[in-house]
Design a protein around this motif. Structure first.
Motif, mmCIF file in Angstrom:
data_model
loop_
_atom_site.group_PDB
_atom_site.id
_atom_site.type_symbol
_atom_site.label_atom_id
_atom_site.label_comp_id
_atom_site.label_asym_id
_atom_site.label_seq_id
_atom_site.Cartn_x
_atom_site.Cartn_y
_atom_site.Cartn_z
ATOM 1 N N SER A 1 29.246 53.864 40.756
ATOM 2 C CA SER A 1 28.058 54.160 39.838
ATOM 3 C C SER A 1 26.814 53.027 40.151
ATOM 4 O O SER A 1 27.120 51.950 40.217
ATOM 5 N N TYR B 1 26.041 58.770 40.832
ATOM 6 C CA TYR B 1 27.305 58.264 41.371
ATOM 7 C C TYR B 1 27.352 58.629 42.745
ATOM 8 O O TYR B 1 26.781 59.813 42.974
ATOM 9 N N ALA C 1 28.017 64.762 36.524
ATOM 10 C CA ALA C 1 27.643 63.406 37.174
ATOM 11 C C ALA C 1 26.128 63.145 37.493
ATOM 12 O O ALA C 1 25.847 62.047 37.802
ATOM 13 N N THR D 1 34.368 59.371 51.219
ATOM 14 C CA THR D 1 35.506 60.303 51.304
ATOM 15 C C THR D 1 36.027 59.735 52.569
ATOM 16 O O THR D 1 35.255 59.573 53.631
ATOM 17 N N ASP E 1 34.438 56.709 44.055
ATOM 18 C CA ASP E 1 33.142 56.658 43.986
ATOM 19 C C ASP E 1 32.678 55.310 43.264
ATOM 20 O O ASP E 1 33.473 54.527 43.064
ATOM 21 N N TRP F 1 29.814 58.840 46.155
ATOM 22 C CA TRP F 1 31.195 59.038 46.739
ATOM 23 C C TRP F 1 31.324 58.491 48.130
ATOM 24 O O TRP F 1 30.592 58.801 48.912
ATOM 25 N N ALA G 1 27.201 62.313 44.057
ATOM 26 C CA ALA G 1 27.887 63.237 43.012
ATOM 27 C C ALA G 1 27.096 64.147 42.045
ATOM 28 O O ALA G 1 25.883 63.782 41.628
ATOM 29 N N THR G 2 26.880 65.477 42.369
ATOM 30 C CA THR G 2 25.773 66.388 41.898
ATOM 31 C C THR G 2 26.160 67.342 40.803
ATOM 32 O O THR G 2 25.546 68.098 40.485
ATOM 33 N N THR H 1 38.898 60.574 48.190
ATOM 34 C CA THR H 1 37.429 60.171 47.744
ATOM 35 C C THR H 1 37.404 59.138 46.647
ATOM 36 O O THR H 1 38.373 59.244 45.498
#
Length: 180
Positions: A120, A66, A52, A70, A118, A68, A47-48, A116
């Motif tokens: 951490s 993070y 995030a 999908t 995610d 993810w 996650a950019t 999706t």
């Protein structure tokens, strides 16, 4: 023996001179619970977005990155547990660091096609001036979905370096379960 049993089973389906339609044993009933997601069912990435991004320049506290998953398949599937995460370092002295898991209890996540979820990774950044032997400079992450053996290779997009604690019992860099 299997073909004889199959022929007997199909013969038993003939009732009153008409044959019933045979359903393969592998076909799941329409109301069956979804099965787990496989690596081939998923896409993965970091996650950019601004909210995030880990604060790699903040060396006075932990931060989070993070990753993810999908569901790119046409079926509903589930993920439960921890991904496997191996960091590969950019320095010749870094090697590979397999991240420890947190004590957080995993929950089962159900992913419809296109959904999706995610998880951490908690990181402890250090200053660039930290001696080389005390820091780990991430380059790539090998990310394996829970209960799978095939992984995704993700390039680390955030820069910075992490306090090297790959041999610690309770490192300050660790991962959380999917959905956390």
């Amino acid at each position: 023996m299997k073909s004889k049993l199959t022929a007997l089973a199909l013969a038993a389906l003939v009732v009153g001179g008409t044959a019933a339609t045979a359903v393969p044993a592998s076909a799941a009933p329409a109301n069956a619970a979804p099965t787990r997601c496989h690596t081939v069912d998923l896409k993965a990435g970091f996650a950019t977005g601004e909210d995030a991004r880990p604060e790699m320049e903040r060396t006075d506290k932990q931060t989070q990155a993070y990753i993810w998953f999908t569901n790119q398949s046409k079926r509903t599937c589930t993920l439960s547990g921890f991904a496997g995460v191996d960091m590969i370092g950019a320095q010749g002295t870094d090697g590979t660091w397999s991240l420890a898991r947190s004590a957080t209890k995993p929950e089962k996540m159900t992913l419809e096609p296109g959904d999706t979820v995610d998880f951490s990774i908690t990181l402890l950044p250090v200053a660039k001036s930290t001696p080389q032997k005390e820091k780990f400079v991430p380059a790539k992450f090998l990310v394996t979905p829970p209960n799978e053996t095939a992984h995704f290779t993700l390039k680390w997009p955030f820069g910075g370096q992490i306090l090297k604690q790959d041999g610690a019992t309770h490192p300050a860099t660790y991962l959380n379960p999917v959905g956390r």
